[in-house]
Scaffold this motif. Structure first.
Motif, mmCIF file in Angstrom:
data_model
loop_
_atom_site.group_PDB
_atom_site.id
_atom_site.type_symbol
_atom_site.label_atom_id
_atom_site.label_comp_id
_atom_site.label_asym_id
_atom_site.label_seq_id
_atom_site.Cartn_x
_atom_site.Cartn_y
_atom_site.Cartn_z
ATOM 1 N N ALA A 43 -3.280 -12.622 39.166
ATOM 2 C CA ALA A 43 -3.083 -12.057 40.497
ATOM 3 C C ALA A 43 -4.344 -11.391 41.041
ATOM 4 O O ALA A 43 -4.660 -11.501 42.229
ATOM 5 N N ALA A 44 -5.091 -10.700 40.177
ATOM 6 C CA ALA A 44 -6.259 -9.957 40.638
ATOM 7 C C ALA A 44 -7.483 -10.841 40.832
ATOM 8 O O ALA A 44 -8.308 -10.589 41.723
ATOM 9 N N LEU A 45 -7.615 -11.872 40.013
ATOM 10 C CA LEU A 45 -8.827 -12.695 40.061
ATOM 11 C C LEU A 45 -8.724 -13.914 40.959
ATOM 12 O O LEU A 45 -9.743 -14.437 41.410
ATOM 13 N N ILE A 46 -7.519 -14.379 41.217
ATOM 14 C CA ILE A 46 -7.409 -15.646 41.934
ATOM 15 C C ILE A 46 -7.916 -15.587 43.382
ATOM 16 O O ILE A 46 -8.462 -16.580 43.867
ATOM 17 N N PRO A 47 -7.793 -14.467 44.127
ATOM 18 C CA PRO A 47 -8.367 -14.487 45.483
ATOM 19 C C PRO A 47 -9.868 -14.770 45.480
ATOM 20 O O PRO A 47 -10.348 -15.609 46.256
ATOM 21 N N ALA A 48 -10.616 -14.079 44.618
ATOM 22 C CA ALA A 48 -12.065 -14.323 44.550
ATOM 23 C C ALA A 48 -12.362 -15.708 44.007
ATOM 24 O O ALA A 48 -13.291 -16.388 44.466
ATOM 25 N N ALA A 49 -11.569 -16.150 43.025
ATOM 26 C CA ALA A 49 -11.810 -17.467 42.435
ATOM 27 C C ALA A 49 -11.617 -18.583 43.445
ATOM 28 O O ALA A 49 -12.344 -19.580 43.443
#
Length: 347
Positions: A25-31
């Motif tokens: 949840a935390a990393l997927i927007p930037a990824a």
């Protein structure tokens, strides 16, 4: 609502699953959009979006605490108290004089340990404090759990650094063997409590070593997605490679035999990527297919003819064929693995 017991096994499973979900949840927007943002003109709007996705990554400890609390059926007060302790002990905040700097995702190994400790402290304090828990529980959980977490933070950083030294040593061997070892090692890291991105960044893993490590992560993600396709939803399947295969961490640790097909596929993929001359950066080495960071970085960093075809072979064709092969071998021909062992909880 009936209060859950303090049994260790369900608590550990909640911690593993909750932290796995938090990573995605935390990393997927930037990824998903980091590479796109780099290609766009650097306007004020683009800069604001970059700030938004960067800050989102630093919410990992808060998300982890809330998901773990939800899985354990804790009250809002207990869960919020856990979040306070986990945030301060996560490592996302650096103090320099009177300045507090928030950056990065924190040390996930310490985040997991703190959520585990805080879940017990929160439940015990609720029982002991009774009607006074609204006033004192956030402070009690913060001081005890957060304090212990701050003490263990340097230790967890050292553990992560030690693993980084192992990875650095692997880059000094021959290219093919290096590719196999790094593919397997990073496949293990991506489904473990350790941060593959943090380790790759800490040791500055770049070049062909980064490409091989990245290919190993891709193979792990696709293998787990393919083998679990019969028991997981479409969104969960996609989350394996567009998010992170770390969502399978709890299942992997509960059923160690799952490492056999994952590491086998990752080793072959890492070796193939090395032979195909796939390169990358320390940042790309820990993401795999998330946001297509691995393939796009390989296109920018690698050299030679037919680069596009080589990238497709290394990061899509070979891992996918290996994932299908692992399912045929380990679930059909020699049924060592059952689909239910890869089932993900509904969140």
């Amino acid at each position: 609502m009936e209060k859950p017991q303090l049994a260790l096994k369900p608590t550990i499973m909640a911690v593993l699953n909750g932290n796995s979900f938090a990573v995605v949840a935390a990393l997927i927007p930037a990824a998903l959009i980091s590479q796109l943002l780099k290609a766009l003109p650097q306007t004020g709007l683009v800069g604001q979006v970059e700030v938004m996705v960067a800050l989102a990554q630093s919410t990992l400890p808060l998300i982890a605490a809330f998901v773990v609390g939800n899985m354990l059926r804790l009250s809002n007060l207990e869960t919020a108290s856990m979040a306070l302790a986990t945030f301060v002990a996560s490592g996302v905040v650096t103090v320099k004089g009177d300045t507090y700097m928030i950056a990065g995702t924190g040390v996930i190994l310490n985040i997991m340990l703190t959520t585990l400790i805080a879940s017990y402290v929160a439940r015990l304090s609720s029982r002991l404090l009774g009607q006074l828990r609204m006033v004192f529980e956030p402070l009690v959980v913060l001081l005890i759990s957060g304090g212990i977490g701050l003490l263990t933070l340097p230790i967890m950083v050292a553990v992560q650094g030690a693993v980084g030294q192992v990875v650095a040593q692997a880059t000094r061997v021959s290219p093919l063997l290096m590719g196999v070892l790094l593919g397997m090692l990073f496949a293990f890291l991506i489904v473990s409590p350790l941060s593959s991105v943090g380790i790759a960044t800490a040791i500055g893993l770049s070049g062909v070593g980064s490409g091989a490590a990245n290919a190993g992560i891709v193979a792990a993600a696709i293998t787990l997605a393919v083998m679990g396709a019969g028991v997981n939803s479409g969104g969960a399947i996609i989350a394996h490679f567009m998010g992170s295969p770390k969502i399978q961490m709890a299942n992997m640790l509960s059923h160690p035999k799952l490492f056999m097909p994952v590491l086998l596929a990752a080793g072959v993929s890492g070796g193939v990527a090395s032979l195909l001359g796939m390169s990358g950066t320390a940042f790309s080495a820990g993401f795999g297919l998330s946001g297509f960071i691995g393939p796009l970085t390989a296109l920018n960093e690698s050299q030679g003819d037919l680069l596009g075809i080589r990238v497709i072979l290394a990061f899509i064709v070979v891992p996918l064929l290996l994932g299908i092969l692992m399912k045929l071998v380990f679930m059909k021909k020699v049924p060592l693995i059952q689909g239910e062992e890869l089932a993900l909880p509904d969140i």
